[in-house]
Design an enzyme around this catalytic site. Structure first.
Site, PDB file in Angstrom:
ATOM      1  CG  HIS A 111      -1.956  -1.043   1.226  1.00  8.98           C
ATOM      2  ND1 HIS A 111      -2.985  -1.186   0.602  1.00  8.98           N
ATOM      3  CD2 HIS A 111      -1.641  -2.145   1.858  1.00  8.98           C
ATOM      4  CE1 HIS A 111      -3.893  -2.238   0.830  1.00  8.98           C
ATOM      5  NE2 HIS A 111      -2.760  -2.988   1.463  1.00  8.98           N
ATOM      6  CG  LEU A 112       3.426   2.447  -2.707  1.00  8.95           C
ATOM      7  CD1 LEU A 112       3.559   2.667  -4.117  1.00  8.95           C
ATOM      8  CD2 LEU A 112       4.515   2.777  -1.935  1.00  8.95           C
ATOM      9  NE  ARG A 113      -2.783   3.598   2.833  1.00  8.60           N
ATOM     10  CZ  ARG A 113      -3.404   2.453   3.257  1.00  8.60           C
ATOM     11  NH1 ARG A 113      -3.908   1.948   2.111  1.00  8.60           N
ATOM     12  NH2 ARG A 113      -3.298   1.944   4.296  1.00  8.60           N
ATOM     13  CG  ASN A 134      -6.780  -0.488   0.069  1.00  4.29           C
ATOM     14  OD1 ASN A 134      -5.583  -0.290  -0.644  1.00  4.29           O
ATOM     15  ND2 ASN A 134      -6.845  -0.447   0.954  1.00  4.29           N
ATOM     16  CG  HIS A 186      -8.696  -8.406   3.021  1.00  6.43           C
ATOM     17  ND1 HIS A 186      -8.044  -7.400   3.432  1.00  6.43           N
ATOM     18  CD2 HIS A 186      -9.394  -8.988   3.987  1.00  6.43           C
ATOM     19  CE1 HIS A 186      -8.223  -7.618   4.917  1.00  6.43           C
ATOM     20  NE2 HIS A 186      -8.919  -8.402   5.187  1.00  6.43           N
ATOM     21  CG  HIS A 234      -3.053   3.619   8.593  1.00  4.73           C
ATOM     22  ND1 HIS A 234      -4.269   3.835   7.887  1.00  4.73           N
ATOM     23  CD2 HIS A 234      -2.749   2.278   8.324  1.00  4.73           C
ATOM     24  CE1 HIS A 234      -4.795   3.009   7.350  1.00  4.73           C
ATOM     25  NE2 HIS A 234      -4.011   2.013   7.456  1.00  4.73           N
ATOM     26  CB  ALA A 272      -6.812  -1.991  10.320  1.00  2.59           C
TER      27      ALA A 272
END
Lengths: 322, 322
Positions: free
Chosen positions: B13-15, B39, B128, B238, B248
Site C-alpha cells: 500500500h503506497l496511498r 484501495n 483479502h 497510516h 488497521a
C-alpha cells in the site's frame, strides 16, 4: 420494577483523589457495598494506607460499605492479626501483569507463609490469575496454579477474579475453596469489541476479553445461578488520554445494573444471587441491608464521566436505576 | 554479504500524494518491483485512475516496477480486454472488512461473470480473505470461499493475501490454482505485540496477527521454501494520528529486508525464492533484473517516517541494505 437486596460489587477499582471523586457515586448509586482493590501507587499494603484510603471513600459516600483489600506482600503474623478485622481479602497480583502491578508477587512460593497465616485467620485470597504467556492463554496457563493453591491451602478461600476463560469456571466444582468473580465486559463482550472493527482501546483490559465460546460458557455459568459465581465489575477508571496510551481497564461502573437487568430480564432470582446473595453466603458478609430499585424506563448511559469514557457510552437501556 | 536478485513485494500500500512521497523510497531502496494495492479513495477501478496512479509512482521512483492492481467491481469484458496488459491482478475486498473497503464486494456471486473473464484473459485474482465473523476466526471462515473459488475457476490464479491463519496454507497443496502471500508481521509477531502489554495500535492490522501456533506454522511454510508462498508486505502507512483513532495496518516497508535477512540468516536460497523467484515463476513476471545487497553491519530502523511510525521503530538489526 426490579428490587435488588443489598447489591455488592465484589471487585472495584476506585483509584484516589480526583478520579475517585468522579467515579464513586456511579458505584454507590447502584451498590450497597464493593470490594475495593488496592493497586494504587504506592499500593495499599499497610495499616495507615488502608485506613486513610477507607476514610477517603467513606467521607465521599453514604450508605455504602467499602470492603477493603490489601495488596499482597510478605506480611508478618502480627501485621495480619492487627488487620484481619479491617479487610475483606488480600489481593495477589503476579508482578507486572496489569495496571500498577509492578510491585506484585514474583514467585508464589515466597508468599506461602502469608497464605498459611491467612488460612488460619480466615482471610480470603483474591487472585489476578494470569501467567506471563501468550495473551489469550494466560488465564488457562494459570489454571494449574489455582489448583495447586486450592490443594495446598484447603481451608483458604480463593477468589479467581474477573474470569474470562471458561476453563477456569469448571474448577469451581472440583475445589471446594475456589470462587469466581465475573465482570460485565467478560459476560457481554468478546475481543471483537477491541479489535473487530477499528481498534477500540476503551474495551482493552486484562485479562483480555476473549472468544464468543468463552463468553457463551461464562453466560451459561452465570445464568445457572452457580453459588460460587459472583459479580465483580473490575470497573477501572482511566482517563481517555491514558487509554490512548494503551492502559488496560474498562470503566463499567455507570452501566452495571441497567445492563445486568437486560441480561437477566426474566430471572430476577438469579440476578439477586449473582449480584449479592452468593457473595454474602460464600463469605458471611455482614452488610447493612439496602434496597436498590430499577424501573422499566429508557435510560442513556453517560458519554463521559470526568475525563473517563464509560463502557456502553451513550447506549440506551430499557432499565433505569431509581 | 547477501545479494538478492530482483526482490519483489507482492502486496504493497503506497496511498497517494504526500504519504506516497514519504514512504515510496523505503520500498524502492529494497525492491525492484511491488504489487500496488488499489484501495484508495476513490478506488483504482478504471483506466484513467490506474494510469494516473501508475504515473505518480513512476514519476517518483527509479529502477522500480509498479505492478498495478485494480479494485474489484463488475467490469465488462471490453474494459478488461483494454486493461489486461496494464495490470497484474484484480483485488477482491469483501465489503467493509478493512481500510477503504467500503466499496468492496457484497456477494461473491455478483462477480462470477468478471471472474470468468479474468480466467479467460489470465488475470490473477488477489483476495483479502476474511469473513465478517469473530476477528480471530475470519480467515478460517473464509477457507470454504477460497475452496469454492478455486474449484469454480480452476484456471484462475487466486492469491490468498497476507495469510495469518495457518489453516489456509494447507490449501496450497490441495488446489493447484491457489497461491499465498505472507507479511513480515504475520511471519514474526503474534497478538501479544498488540495486546500483550499496553495496547499497541501500531501492530493492529487486518487480518489481525494471531497466535504463536499460527506464527510457527507460517514460519515452517516459509522456511520450507514452498513454491507457492511469496513475500507480500501489506505495508500500510497510516499517520500516528490515524493509528490512535484505530486504523488497521502495519507500516513495515523500512525494515523488510534487514528483518528477513535475520530470519533467513543461513538460508539465502530460500530467502531468494520467498522474496522473488517464486513470484516470478508463479506469475511469469517480466521485471528488469536488479540486484539488492545487504551487508552484515548494525543498522537501526527509523523511529519515524514523516508522520508514520514504522514496524520495529528504532530496533537494531544485524544487516543493512546497501
Amino acid at each position: 420494577m426490579i428490587v435488588l437486596d443489598t447489591p455488592i460489587d465484589m471487585h472495584l477499582h476506585l483509584r484516589e483523589g480526583k478520579i475517585l471523586e468522579n467515579v464513586l457515586s456511579h458505584t454507590t448509586n447502584q451498590f450497597a457495598a464493593a470490594v475495593i482493590m488496592p493497586n494504587l501507587i504506592p499500593p495499599v499494603d499497610n495499616k495507615e494506607r488502608l485506613f486513610n484510603y477507607k476514610e477517603e471513600i467513606l467521607a465521599k459516600s453514604e450508605n455504602f460499605t467499602p470492603l477493603m483489600n490489601l495488596f499482597m506482600r510478605e506480611y508478618s503474623e502480627d501485621e495480619l492479626l492487627d488487620l484481619a478485622e479491617e479487610i475483606f481479602a488480600i489481593k495477589l497480583y503476579p508482578a507486572g501483569i496489569t495496571t500498577n502491578s509492578e510491585n506484585g508477587v514474583k514467585s508464589i512460593e515466597n508468599i506461602y507463609p502469608v497464605l498459611e497465616i491467612m488460612q488460619e485467620l480466615n482471610i480470603p485470597l483474591s487472585v489476578h490469575g494470569e501467567s506471563s504467556g501468550f495473551v489469550l492463554d494466560r488465564e488457562r496457563e494459570f489454571k494449574s496454579i489455582y489448583e495447586k493453591l486450592a490443594r495446598d491451602f484447603p481451608k483458604l478461600k480463593i477468589i479467581m477474579e474477573h474470569v474470562g476463560t471458561a476453563d477456569l469456571l469448571y474448577l469451581l466444582d472440583e475445589y471446594e475453596n475456589l470462587y469466581a468473580t465475573i465482570t460485565l465486559h467478560h459476560l457481554l463482550l468478546t475481543l471483537d469489541e477491541v479489535a473487530g472493527g477499528m481498534l477500540n482501546p476503551h474495551y482493552f483490559c486484562k485479562p483480555i476479553i476473549k472468544t464468543p465460546k468463552d463468553r457463551l460458557e461464562i453466560q451459561k455459568f452465570v445464568k445457572s445461578g452457580h453459588k460460587k459465581v459472583m459479580f465483580g465489575s473490575d470497573s477501572a477508571p482511566h482517563t481517555i488520554k491514558n487509554k490512548l496510551k494503551g492502559a488496560a481497564g474498562v470503566f463499567s461502573a455507570p452501566v452495571i445494573l441497567p445492563a445486568l437487568a437486560e441480561f437477566f430480564e426474566n430471572d430476577i432470582e438469579t440476578f439477586q444471587k449473582f449480584i449479592s446473595t452468593n457473595a454474602i453466603e460464600n463469605f458471611n458478609l455482614n452488610i447493612p441491608k439496602r434496597e436498590v430499585k430499577l424501573i422499566k424506563e429508557e435510560w442513556s448511559a453517560p458519554y463521559l464521566v470526568g475525563e473517563i469514557k464509560p463502557m456502553f457510552a451513550g447506549r440506551k437501556f430499557r432499565y433505569k436505576v431509581l
